[in-house]
Write an enzyme that holds these catalytic residues in place. Structure first.
Site, PDB file in Angstrom:
ATOM      1  N   LYS A   1      12.100  -9.402  56.084  1.00 34.33           N
ATOM      2  CA  LYS A   1      13.545  -9.197  56.184  1.00 34.33           C
ATOM      3  C   LYS A   1      14.124  -9.716  57.502  1.00 34.33           C
ATOM      4  CE  LYS A   1      14.517  -5.743  52.702  1.00 34.33           C
ATOM      5  NZ  LYS A   1      14.948  -4.376  52.390  1.00 34.33           N
TER       6      LYS A   1
ATOM      7  N   ARG B   1       6.928  -1.816  49.589  1.00 29.68           N
ATOM      8  CA  ARG B   1       7.398  -2.920  48.743  1.00 29.68           C
ATOM      9  C   ARG B   1       7.246  -4.223  49.528  1.00 29.68           C
ATOM     10  NH1 ARG B   1      12.197  -5.778  47.653  1.00 29.68           N
ATOM     11  NH2 ARG B   1      12.549  -6.181  45.424  1.00 29.68           N
TER      12      ARG B   1
END
Length: 315
Positions: A250, A284
């Site tokens: 991210k 995740r």
């Protein structure tokens, strides 16, 4: 730097209603999804599978059905406990109708269920209509990354016997990127929001032991906020609800280290390792094999898993 030093302000997105009671959460602490159970100290790896042509990370590499099925086969072989199927890109972009999202997910979920009967299947959707259909097709978990924007979603998950991910996005509408978000204390806001959503889901009929909370890195947050959430995951774990984290590749990692999305693997590993040590339970990720290995070592270090063998200096 604390998040109030980075942004100031009064906070966004707290859900009115039930407050999370520290240490209450999921009752006995066991997360139960499908036929699997994960007790405290046991880590679950969730593989990311994007049925989208415009994913920020893979650019649509698993949009085609056969490519997606092969990716799931690899993830299972690499140690994934859960696969998370998404039919809509999380960020802004081309509009995807509910009909198109259903086309991308429902039959695919049914195929994965037939192919891997024991696999926990999650579907990343914020739409109750999609949740019902994928649940009927075999999904065990609804990953609502948009913090209950559809008020019927929890009820839909309950109807099909699926678990639910309760997330924090600071009050943003689906597929909206954050702009100058501000919180007095971002972690307090995350806890207040996610635990209230979890209790609301229980009231709607979702099993308490099938609910996880997600601080939702980068959603409704700048880099300072996501870093603060990362270093304080233990406070989320202290609520008693199992914590899911999704830091994989991210922007907060890229901005912290000045790295493009394709070079954030080691940073992802570091963030996952820190949060696992602090009590996160579900991860995740894109790199299933690497994260599985890291989490297995953390489990050994925390004495919740035995070493595979111990011959050194003994034989």
């Amino acid at each position: 730097m604390a998040d109030d030093e980075a942004d100031g302000g009064t906070g966004h997105g707290a859900v009115d209603g039930a407050e999370g009671r520290v240490g209450d959460g999921a009752g006995d602490g066991v997360l139960r999804l499908g036929g699997r159970s994960f007790g405290p100290g046991e880590f679950a790896v969730m593989a990311i599978l994007n049925r989208t042509p415009d994913s920020f990370f893979d650019g649509g590499a698993t949009y085609a059905t056969e490519a997606a099925l092969e990716a799931i086969d690899r993830a299972v072989a690499d140690g994934a406990d859960v696969v998370d199927v998404g039919g809509v890109k999380a960020g802004y972009g081309e509009h995807v109708s509910e009909t198109e999202e259903l086309r991308r997910t429902v039959d695919f979920v049914a195929e994965v269920r037939a192919r891997h009967p024991e696999l926990i299947i999650s579907v990343d959707t914020y739409r109750s209509g999609v949740a019902r259909r994928v649940g009927e097709a075999g999904a065990n978990l609804i990953n609502d990354t948009w913090s209950g924007s559809d008020p019927e979603l929890a009820g839909a998950a309950a109807e099909v016997g699926a678990g639910l991910v309760c997330s924090h996005v600071g009050g943003l509408a689906p597929r909206t990127d954050p702009h100058r978000m501000a919180y007095d204390d971002v972690v307090a806001d995350v806890i207040r929001t996610t635990t209230a959503l979890a209790e609301r889901a229980v009231a709607a009929g979702v099993r308490r032991d099938a609910i996880v909370i997600d601080p939702t890195h980068d959603f409704g947050k700048n880099t300072w906020h996501s870093l603060e959430v990362t270093r304080r995951v233990d406070e989320l774990a202290a609520t008693g609800w199992p914590v899911l984290v999704a830091p994989s590749n991210k922007d907060f990692l890229g901005e912290s280290l000045d790295l493009p999305s394709g070079r954030r693997g080691p940073a992802t590993m570091a963030a996952v390792s820190v949060m696992a040590w602090l009590g996160a339970r579900v991860f995740r990720v894109h790199d299933v094999a690497g994260i599985r290995q890291a989490l297995d070592l953390i489990a050994v270090l925390q004495r919740t898993k035995q070493p595979a063998y111990t011959r050194r200096s003994l034989v």
